[in-house]
Design a protein around this motif. Sequence first.
Motif, PDB file in Angstrom:
ATOM      1  N   PRO A 140       5.634   1.413  -6.142  1.00  0.00           N
ATOM      2  CA  PRO A 140       6.649   2.421  -6.481  1.00  0.00           C
ATOM      3  C   PRO A 140       6.408   3.725  -5.722  1.00  0.00           C
ATOM      4  CG  PRO A 140       5.116   2.081  -8.312  1.00  0.00           C
ATOM      5  CD  PRO A 140       4.752   1.098  -7.260  1.00  0.00           C
ATOM      6  N   VAL A 141       7.455   4.485  -5.572  1.00  0.00           N
ATOM      7  CA  VAL A 141       7.339   5.800  -4.929  1.00  0.00           C
ATOM      8  C   VAL A 141       6.529   6.693  -5.867  1.00  0.00           C
ATOM      9  CG1 VAL A 141       8.625   7.805  -4.110  1.00  0.00           C
ATOM     10  CG2 VAL A 141       9.530   5.499  -3.744  1.00  0.00           C
ATOM     11  N   PRO A 142       5.483   7.341  -5.341  1.00  0.00           N
ATOM     12  CA  PRO A 142       4.641   8.179  -6.215  1.00  0.00           C
ATOM     13  C   PRO A 142       5.387   9.424  -6.683  1.00  0.00           C
ATOM     14  CG  PRO A 142       3.945   8.376  -3.930  1.00  0.00           C
ATOM     15  CD  PRO A 142       5.020   7.326  -3.969  1.00  0.00           C
ATOM     16  N   GLY A 143       4.935   9.951  -7.809  1.00  0.00           N
ATOM     17  CA  GLY A 143       5.506  11.175  -8.335  1.00  0.00           C
ATOM     18  C   GLY A 143       5.150  12.364  -7.459  1.00  0.00           C
ATOM     19  N   THR A 144       5.867  13.451  -7.624  1.00  0.00           N
ATOM     20  CA  THR A 144       5.649  14.636  -6.786  1.00  0.00           C
ATOM     21  C   THR A 144       4.275  15.256  -7.020  1.00  0.00           C
ATOM     22  OG1 THR A 144       6.767  15.987  -8.430  1.00  0.00           O
ATOM     23  CG2 THR A 144       8.084  15.206  -6.568  1.00  0.00           C
ATOM     24  N   ALA A 145       3.700  15.044  -8.195  1.00  0.00           N
ATOM     25  CA  ALA A 145       2.375  15.611  -8.506  1.00  0.00           C
ATOM     26  C   ALA A 145       1.234  14.664  -8.127  1.00  0.00           C
ATOM     27  CB  ALA A 145       2.295  15.947  -9.991  1.00  0.00           C
ATOM     28  N   ALA A 146       1.566  13.509  -7.550  1.00  0.00           N
ATOM     29  CA  ALA A 146       0.536  12.527  -7.199  1.00  0.00           C
ATOM     30  C   ALA A 146      -0.418  13.101  -6.159  1.00  0.00           C
ATOM     31  CB  ALA A 146       1.185  11.251  -6.673  1.00  0.00           C
ATOM     32  N   LEU A 147      -1.691  12.886  -6.381  1.00  0.00           N
ATOM     33  CA  LEU A 147      -2.712  13.362  -5.461  1.00  0.00           C
ATOM     34  C   LEU A 147      -2.787  12.461  -4.234  1.00  0.00           C
ATOM     35  CD1 LEU A 147      -5.542  14.143  -8.024  1.00  0.00           C
ATOM     36  CD2 LEU A 147      -3.999  15.772  -6.919  1.00  0.00           C
ATOM     37  N   MET A 148      -3.118  13.063  -3.089  1.00  0.00           N
ATOM     38  CA  MET A 148      -3.253  12.325  -1.836  1.00  0.00           C
ATOM     39  C   MET A 148      -4.624  11.668  -1.779  1.00  0.00           C
ATOM     40  SD  MET A 148      -1.829  11.729   1.265  1.00  0.00           S
ATOM     41  CE  MET A 148      -0.695  13.075   1.574  1.00  0.00           C
ATOM     42  N   HIS A 149      -4.665  10.391  -1.449  1.00  0.00           N
ATOM     43  CA  HIS A 149      -5.932   9.706  -1.233  1.00  0.00           C
ATOM     44  C   HIS A 149      -6.401   9.976   0.198  1.00  0.00           C
ATOM     45  CE1 HIS A 149      -8.920   6.451  -1.167  1.00  0.00           C
ATOM     46  NE2 HIS A 149      -8.897   6.579  -2.480  1.00  0.00           N
ATOM     47  N   THR A 150      -7.674   9.832   0.453  1.00  0.00           N
ATOM     48  CA  THR A 150      -8.209  10.142   1.782  1.00  0.00           C
ATOM     49  C   THR A 150      -8.005   9.010   2.788  1.00  0.00           C
ATOM     50  OG1 THR A 150     -10.384   9.336   1.100  1.00  0.00           O
ATOM     51  CG2 THR A 150      -9.967  11.703   0.885  1.00  0.00           C
ATOM     52  N   GLU A 151      -7.797   7.788   2.307  1.00  0.00           N
ATOM     53  CA  GLU A 151      -7.621   6.637   3.184  1.00  0.00           C
ATOM     54  C   GLU A 151      -6.407   5.840   2.759  1.00  0.00           C
ATOM     55  OE1 GLU A 151     -11.593   4.573   4.511  1.00  0.00           O
ATOM     56  OE2 GLU A 151     -11.680   5.011   2.358  1.00  0.00           O
ATOM     57  N   THR A 152      -5.882   5.054   3.685  1.00  0.00           N
ATOM     58  CA  THR A 152      -4.811   4.133   3.342  1.00  0.00           C
ATOM     59  C   THR A 152      -5.430   2.868   2.761  1.00  0.00           C
ATOM     60  OG1 THR A 152      -4.778   2.957   5.460  1.00  0.00           O
ATOM     61  CG2 THR A 152      -3.440   4.990   5.301  1.00  0.00           C
ATOM     62  N   VAL A 153      -4.615   2.056   2.120  1.00  0.00           N
ATOM     63  CA  VAL A 153      -5.096   0.780   1.584  1.00  0.00           C
ATOM     64  C   VAL A 153      -5.599  -0.097   2.731  1.00  0.00           C
ATOM     65  CG1 VAL A 153      -4.426  -1.333   0.368  1.00  0.00           C
ATOM     66  CG2 VAL A 153      -3.616   0.891  -0.456  1.00  0.00           C
ATOM     67  N   ASP A 209       0.660   3.084 -10.805  1.00  0.00           N
ATOM     68  CA  ASP A 209       1.048   4.051 -11.837  1.00  0.00           C
ATOM     69  C   ASP A 209       1.812   5.242 -11.275  1.00  0.00           C
ATOM     70  OD1 ASP A 209      -0.283   2.440 -13.658  1.00  0.00           O
ATOM     71  OD2 ASP A 209      -2.102   3.695 -13.684  1.00  0.00           O
ATOM     72  N   GLY A 210       1.848   5.375  -9.940  1.00  0.00           N
ATOM     73  CA  GLY A 210       2.546   6.498  -9.316  1.00  0.00           C
ATOM     74  C   GLY A 210       1.780   7.800  -9.360  1.00  0.00           C
ATOM     75  N   THR A 211       0.472   7.734  -9.639  1.00  0.00           N
ATOM     76  CA  THR A 211      -0.322   8.959  -9.746  1.00  0.00           C
ATOM     77  C   THR A 211      -1.105   9.265  -8.468  1.00  0.00           C
ATOM     78  OG1 THR A 211      -2.187   7.724 -10.706  1.00  0.00           O
ATOM     79  CG2 THR A 211      -0.588   8.714 -12.240  1.00  0.00           C
ATOM     80  N   ARG A 212      -0.962   8.421  -7.455  1.00  0.00           N
ATOM     81  CA  ARG A 212      -1.678   8.626  -6.197  1.00  0.00           C
ATOM     82  C   ARG A 212      -0.715   8.313  -5.055  1.00  0.00           C
ATOM     83  NH1 ARG A 212      -6.579  10.979  -4.946  1.00  0.00           N
ATOM     84  NH2 ARG A 212      -7.467  10.043  -6.800  1.00  0.00           N
ATOM     85  N   ARG A 213      -0.854   9.045  -3.971  1.00  0.00           N
ATOM     86  CA  ARG A 213      -0.070   8.741  -2.768  1.00  0.00           C
ATOM     87  C   ARG A 213      -1.029   8.565  -1.603  1.00  0.00           C
ATOM     88  NH1 ARG A 213       1.371  13.960  -0.182  1.00  0.00           N
ATOM     89  NH2 ARG A 213       0.493  15.543  -1.537  1.00  0.00           N
ATOM     90  N   LEU A 214      -0.516   8.001  -0.555  1.00  0.00           N
ATOM     91  CA  LEU A 214      -1.346   7.645   0.590  1.00  0.00           C
ATOM     92  C   LEU A 214      -1.061   8.534   1.791  1.00  0.00           C
ATOM     93  CD1 LEU A 214      -0.921   3.797   0.294  1.00  0.00           C
ATOM     94  CD2 LEU A 214      -2.959   5.117  -0.278  1.00  0.00           C
ATOM     95  N   PRO A 215      -2.077   8.761   2.622  1.00  0.00           N
ATOM     96  CA  PRO A 215      -1.829   9.488   3.864  1.00  0.00           C
ATOM     97  C   PRO A 215      -0.998   8.606   4.795  1.00  0.00           C
ATOM     98  CG  PRO A 215      -4.071   8.645   3.846  1.00  0.00           C
ATOM     99  CD  PRO A 215      -3.465   8.342   2.493  1.00  0.00           C
ATOM    100  N   GLU A 216      -0.426   9.208   5.814  1.00  0.00           N
ATOM    101  CA  GLU A 216       0.335   8.436   6.799  1.00  0.00           C
ATOM    102  C   GLU A 216      -0.582   7.462   7.505  1.00  0.00           C
ATOM    103  OE1 GLU A 216       3.681   8.463   7.490  1.00  0.00           O
ATOM    104  OE2 GLU A 216       3.790   9.708   5.689  1.00  0.00           O
ATOM    105  N   SER A 217      -0.093   6.262   7.733  1.00  0.00           N
ATOM    106  CA  SER A 217      -0.872   5.241   8.442  1.00  0.00           C
ATOM    107  C   SER A 217      -0.945   5.612   9.906  1.00  0.00           C
ATOM    108  CB  SER A 217      -0.193   3.888   8.261  1.00  0.00           C
ATOM    109  OG  SER A 217      -0.904   2.891   8.947  1.00  0.00           O
ATOM    110  N   GLY A 218      -2.133   5.379  10.522  1.00  0.00           N
ATOM    111  CA  GLY A 218      -2.354   5.726  11.921  1.00  0.00           C
ATOM    112  C   GLY A 218      -1.796   4.758  12.810  1.00  0.00           C
TER     113      GLY A 218
END
Length: 146
Positions: A75-88, A137-146
Amino acid sequence: MRYARHSPMVPGRDMLLAAFRGLPHDDHPMLEVAGELAQLHEMRERTPVHEMAKLDRRRAQLVRGIDRWVTLAMPVPGTAALMHTETVGQIVDRLARMTSQAFVPLSQAPEAVFYDAWVQLNELADTYQDLVDELRDGTRRLPESG
């Protein structure tokens, strides 16, 4: 790799770890890629430095494929979702490397060395599972994939 909005959920840590070791698994695009990443890391250990670029390009393609699939499956993460340091995909690639190192070269190492590698692998697998759960849960988002 197939991409579809209604694909099965992202696999959990145990299924992923089994796929790295070549064990039977459900027909899931990420599990197929996980097995290939582990094979590439095993090959990398025996490949001369001047020939590694081809393996690394393939690994990068697979990592990007995982990241695209996860983007479509979660799902699309919420606006308050924290950015993770790595992609899956980056975490899956690191897990594949650690698995190939733990089960092939370290299988003959002293038990303490093998145990330490297994603990590190387990910790990273837990990180992967936590990230997947937070994405679901939509509480985390991912950085852009390289």
